[in-house]
Design a protein around this motif. Structure first.
Motif, PDB file in Angstrom:
ATOM      1  N   PRO A  47      24.714  68.272  24.782  1.00  0.00           N
ATOM      2  CA  PRO A  47      25.701  67.598  25.623  1.00  0.00           C
ATOM      3  C   PRO A  47      26.142  66.255  25.039  1.00  0.00           C
ATOM      4  O   PRO A  47      25.331  65.537  24.444  1.00  0.00           O
ATOM      5  CB  PRO A  47      24.956  67.377  26.942  1.00  0.00           C
ATOM      6  N   SER A  49      28.374  65.647  22.657  1.00  0.00           N
ATOM      7  CA  SER A  49      28.628  65.545  21.225  1.00  0.00           C
ATOM      8  C   SER A  49      30.081  65.849  20.874  1.00  0.00           C
ATOM      9  O   SER A  49      30.441  65.863  19.702  1.00  0.00           O
ATOM     10  CB  SER A  49      27.685  66.477  20.455  1.00  0.00           C
ATOM     11  N   GLY A  50      30.931  66.078  21.877  1.00  0.00           N
ATOM     12  CA  GLY A  50      32.337  66.367  21.605  1.00  0.00           C
ATOM     13  C   GLY A  50      32.748  67.770  22.034  1.00  0.00           C
ATOM     14  O   GLY A  50      33.709  68.338  21.514  1.00  0.00           O
ATOM     15  N   THR A  51      32.027  68.309  23.011  1.00  0.00           N
ATOM     16  CA  THR A  51      32.285  69.666  23.507  1.00  0.00           C
ATOM     17  C   THR A  51      33.715  69.795  24.025  1.00  0.00           C
ATOM     18  O   THR A  51      34.466  70.697  23.609  1.00  0.00           O
ATOM     19  CB  THR A  51      31.322  69.983  24.675  1.00  0.00           C
ATOM     20  N   TRP A  53      36.387  68.009  23.637  1.00  0.00           N
ATOM     21  CA  TRP A  53      37.388  67.813  22.584  1.00  0.00           C
ATOM     22  C   TRP A  53      37.582  69.124  21.813  1.00  0.00           C
ATOM     23  O   TRP A  53      38.700  69.614  21.626  1.00  0.00           O
ATOM     24  CB  TRP A  53      36.892  66.694  21.662  1.00  0.00           C
ATOM     25  N   ARG A 128      26.864  65.443  16.667  1.00  0.00           N
ATOM     26  CA  ARG A 128      27.259  64.030  16.662  1.00  0.00           C
ATOM     27  C   ARG A 128      26.015  63.228  16.316  1.00  0.00           C
ATOM     28  O   ARG A 128      24.902  63.651  16.653  1.00  0.00           O
ATOM     29  CB  ARG A 128      27.732  63.655  18.065  1.00  0.00           C
ATOM     30  N   SER A 136      26.345  58.116  24.840  1.00  0.00           N
ATOM     31  CA  SER A 136      27.274  58.904  25.643  1.00  0.00           C
ATOM     32  C   SER A 136      26.523  59.660  26.742  1.00  0.00           C
ATOM     33  O   SER A 136      26.987  59.760  27.883  1.00  0.00           O
ATOM     34  CB  SER A 136      28.010  59.880  24.719  1.00  0.00           C
ATOM     35  N   CYS A 217      45.247  66.427  20.975  1.00  0.00           N
ATOM     36  CA  CYS A 217      43.793  66.284  21.123  1.00  0.00           C
ATOM     37  C   CYS A 217      43.284  64.929  20.647  1.00  0.00           C
ATOM     38  O   CYS A 217      42.080  64.747  20.463  1.00  0.00           O
ATOM     39  CB  CYS A 217      43.062  67.421  20.407  1.00  0.00           C
ATOM     40  N   SER A 218      44.185  63.966  20.454  1.00  0.00           N
ATOM     41  CA  SER A 218      43.710  62.613  20.132  1.00  0.00           C
ATOM     42  C   SER A 218      42.998  62.078  21.373  1.00  0.00           C
ATOM     43  O   SER A 218      43.248  62.541  22.497  1.00  0.00           O
ATOM     44  CB  SER A 218      44.888  61.702  19.785  1.00  0.00           C
ATOM     45  N   MET A 247      35.769  60.730  29.680  1.00  0.00           N
ATOM     46  CA  MET A 247      36.387  60.374  28.404  1.00  0.00           C
ATOM     47  C   MET A 247      36.187  58.873  28.271  1.00  0.00           C
ATOM     48  O   MET A 247      36.999  58.082  28.751  1.00  0.00           O
ATOM     49  CB  MET A 247      37.883  60.691  28.417  1.00  0.00           C
ATOM     50  N   ARG A 248      35.109  58.472  27.671  1.00  0.00           N
ATOM     51  CA  ARG A 248      34.658  57.092  27.756  1.00  0.00           C
ATOM     52  C   ARG A 248      35.291  56.239  26.670  1.00  0.00           C
ATOM     53  O   ARG A 248      36.224  55.483  26.913  1.00  0.00           O
ATOM     54  CB  ARG A 248      33.131  57.086  27.685  1.00  0.00           C
ATOM     55  N   LYS A 249      34.805  56.330  25.421  1.00  0.00           N
ATOM     56  CA  LYS A 249      35.389  55.545  24.327  1.00  0.00           C
ATOM     57  C   LYS A 249      35.847  56.427  23.170  1.00  0.00           C
ATOM     58  O   LYS A 249      36.782  56.092  22.459  1.00  0.00           O
ATOM     59  CB  LYS A 249      34.365  54.535  23.796  1.00  0.00           C
TER      60      LYS A 249
HETATM   61  P1  A3P Z   1      31.865  58.711  24.484  1.00  0.00           P
HETATM   62  O1  A3P Z   1      31.047  58.748  25.765  1.00  0.00           O
HETATM   63  O2  A3P Z   1      31.100  58.108  23.340  1.00  0.00           O
HETATM   64  O3  A3P Z   1      33.209  58.064  24.686  1.00  0.00           O
HETATM   65  P2  A3P Z   1      31.235  66.149  25.645  1.00  0.00           P
HETATM   66  O4  A3P Z   1      32.619  66.706  25.775  1.00  0.00           O
HETATM   67  O5  A3P Z   1      30.326  66.966  24.761  1.00  0.00           O
HETATM   68  O6  A3P Z   1      30.654  65.857  26.987  1.00  0.00           O
HETATM   69  O7  A3P Z   1      31.373  64.747  24.826  1.00  0.00           O
HETATM   70  C1  A3P Z   1      31.971  63.632  25.436  1.00  0.00           C
HETATM   71  C2  A3P Z   1      32.248  62.574  24.364  1.00  0.00           C
HETATM   72  O8  A3P Z   1      33.363  63.009  23.555  1.00  0.00           O
HETATM   73  C3  A3P Z   1      32.663  61.237  24.996  1.00  0.00           C
HETATM   74  O9  A3P Z   1      32.171  60.243  24.081  1.00  0.00           O
HETATM   75  C4  A3P Z   1      34.183  61.363  24.976  1.00  0.00           C
HETATM   76  O10 A3P Z   1      34.855  60.130  25.115  1.00  0.00           O
HETATM   77  C5  A3P Z   1      34.383  61.988  23.576  1.00  0.00           C
HETATM   78  N1  A3P Z   1      35.725  62.602  23.415  1.00  0.00           N
HETATM   79  C6  A3P Z   1      36.332  63.511  24.202  1.00  0.00           C
HETATM   80  N2  A3P Z   1      37.567  63.787  23.746  1.00  0.00           N
HETATM   81  C7  A3P Z   1      37.756  63.042  22.632  1.00  0.00           C
HETATM   82  C8  A3P Z   1      38.847  62.881  21.713  1.00  0.00           C
HETATM   83  N3  A3P Z   1      39.997  63.546  21.868  1.00  0.00           N
HETATM   84  N4  A3P Z   1      38.669  62.021  20.669  1.00  0.00           N
HETATM   85  C9  A3P Z   1      37.501  61.334  20.515  1.00  0.00           C
HETATM   86  N5  A3P Z   1      36.430  61.446  21.363  1.00  0.00           N
HETATM   87  C10 A3P Z   1      36.564  62.297  22.410  1.00  0.00           C
END
Ligand code: A3P
Length: 288
Positions: A47, A49-51, A53, A128, A136, A217-218, A247-249
Motif C-alpha cells: 500500500p 507505493s503508487g497503486t 496512479w 516505492r 505515505s 496522470c500527472s 493524493m497527498r504530495k
Molecule cells: P504521497 O502520500 O507521498 O503523496 P497508493 O495509490 O498506492 O495508495 O499510493 C498513494 C501515493 O501515490 C500518494 O503519495 C499519492 O500522492 C501518490 N500519487 C498518486 N497519484 C500520483 C501521481 N499522478 N503522481 C505522483 N504521485 C501520485
C-alpha cells in the motif's frame, strides 16, 4: 448498482480490518483456488507505493487513451481490488466481470491465488522506496477510518513499519515475494513507463496517446480528479481528509521531512543489504 449493493459487505470488511485481520483465515483456501483468466491483468503493490496512479494509467491504456470514456467512472469500478471493499471469499461478483479484467491486490505474493503465482496472467508490481512509502502509509493511517484513524506518533509508526506490524506486513518481504516471481522495470520516465506497460500488456499506442495519458496522470491532474482521488466515494466516512489527503504530495524524498537521522539509519540497516542482495535499486531522491 452492483457496487452499491456491496456496501454492507464493505462495512463488514472494515470491521474485519479494525479487528486486525487482513482476511479471515477461512477464506485463504478460496483465495488460493481463485480462478485467474489468461487475459486478466493484476497490479500488485505494497500500500501507498503508487497503486492509484498506475491503475489510472492502466485503465487509460485499456481505453486507448480516451479520457472521455473514463472521466465519470470511479476508478475502483474500473480496476477492482481483489481483497478490498468486500470479503475476498465472496468472489462471485469477480467471476461476473467481463474480460479483460483489471485487478489490483496488496496481498503478499505468498497469499495470492496459486494460478497467479504460476503466472497464468500478467502482473505489474510497483515498488516505492521504503522511506517515502512509510511516510505515505503513516498519513494514510491518519485518514483511514477503516484503519482506526491512527492517532499515534510518527516515531511509533516507524517502529511498527520496521517490525512489519502493519496491515499487509513487512515491506521488504512483500517486494521480495514478488521479486522472486517476476521481473521488474525500474524507470520513472512517465511516458516511457506507459509505453513499457502498454507493450507489456500487448497494446500499441501512438505517441500522441501516450502523451495524453501522461498528462492526465500527472500528480496535479490526479489530485483534482474526483474519480480517482477518493473524495467522492459512495461510502462517505472511509477517509478523514481533514487530516491529510489521499493524493497527498506525490513526490520522491518527502521522507526527509519526517525521518530523524536515527530512523533513516534504521531503514538503511534493515533494507539496504537485502535490496543489494536481490539487485534492486530504488530512488530516494529526485536526482537518483
Ligand atoms: P504521497 O502520500 O507521498 O503523496 P497508493 O495509490 O498506492 O495508495 O499510493 C498513494 C501515493 O501515490 C500518494 O503519495 C499519492 O500522492 C501518490 N500519487 C498518486 N497519484 C500520483 C501521481 N499522478 N503522481 C505522483 N504521485 C501520485
Amino acid at each position: 448498482s452492483q457496487y452499491v449493493r456491496s456496501i454492507p459487505k464493505a462495512l463488514l470488511y472494515r470491521d474485519l480490518l479494525l479487528q486486525g485481520y487482513l482476511v479471515y483465515p477461512k477464506f485463504l483456501k478460496k483465495i488460493d483456488n481463485f480462478e485467474v483468466r489468461a487475459d486478466d491483468l493484476w497490479l500488485a503493490t505494497y500500500p501507498k507505493s503508487g497503486t492509484t496512479w498506475t491503475e489510472e494509467i492502466l485503465s487509460l491504456i485499456y481505453n486507448n487513451g480516451d479520457i472521455d470514456k473514463v472521466k465519470d467512472v470511479l476508478l475502483v469500478q474500473r480496476v477492482v481490488h481483489f481483497e478490498v471493499g468486500r470479503p475476498v471469499g465472496h468472489s462471485r461478483w469477480l467471476k461476473k466481470l467481463k474480460s479483460p479484467r483489471l485487478m489490483a491486490t496488496h496481498l503478499p505474493a505468498s497469499h495470492i491465488p496459486s494460478q497467479l503465482q504460476q503466472s497464468k496472467c500478467k502482473i505489474i508490481y510497483v515498488v516505492r522506496n521504503p522511506k517515502d512509502n512509510a511516510v505515505s502509509y503513516y498519513h494514510h493511517h491518519r485518514i483511514s477510518t477503516f484503519l482506526g484513524n491512527y492517532k499515534g506518533s510518527w516515531d511509533n509508526f516507524v517502529e511498527l513499519f520496521l517490525k512489519g506490524h502493519l496491515v499487509h506486513g513487512d515491506w521488504y518481504e512483500h517486494i521480495k515475494g514478488y521479486w522472486d516471481l517476476y521481473q521488474l522495470y525500474p524507470n520513472r520516465d512517465l511516458p516511457k513507463m506507459i509505453e513499457v506497460m502498454a507493450d507489456f500488456v500487448g497494446r500499441k499506442l501512438s505517441k500522441d496517446t501516450i502523451t495524453r495519458i501522461a498528462r492526465h496522470c500527472s500528480f496535479d491532474e490526479m489530485k483534482t480528479n474526483n474519480m480517482v482521488n477518493r473524495e467522492n466515494l459512495p461510502i462517505k466516512d472511509l477517509f478523514d481528509m481533514s487530516q491529510s489527503k489521499f493524493m497527498r504530495k506525490g513526490i520522491i524524498g518527502d521522507w526527509r521531512n519526517h525521518f530523524s537521522a536515527h530512523q533513516s539509519q534504521q531503514f538503511d540497516d534493515k533494507y539496504n543489504d537485502k535490496l543489494q542482495e536481490i539487485g534492486l535499486t530504488l530512488s530516494f531522491d529526485t536526482e537518483d
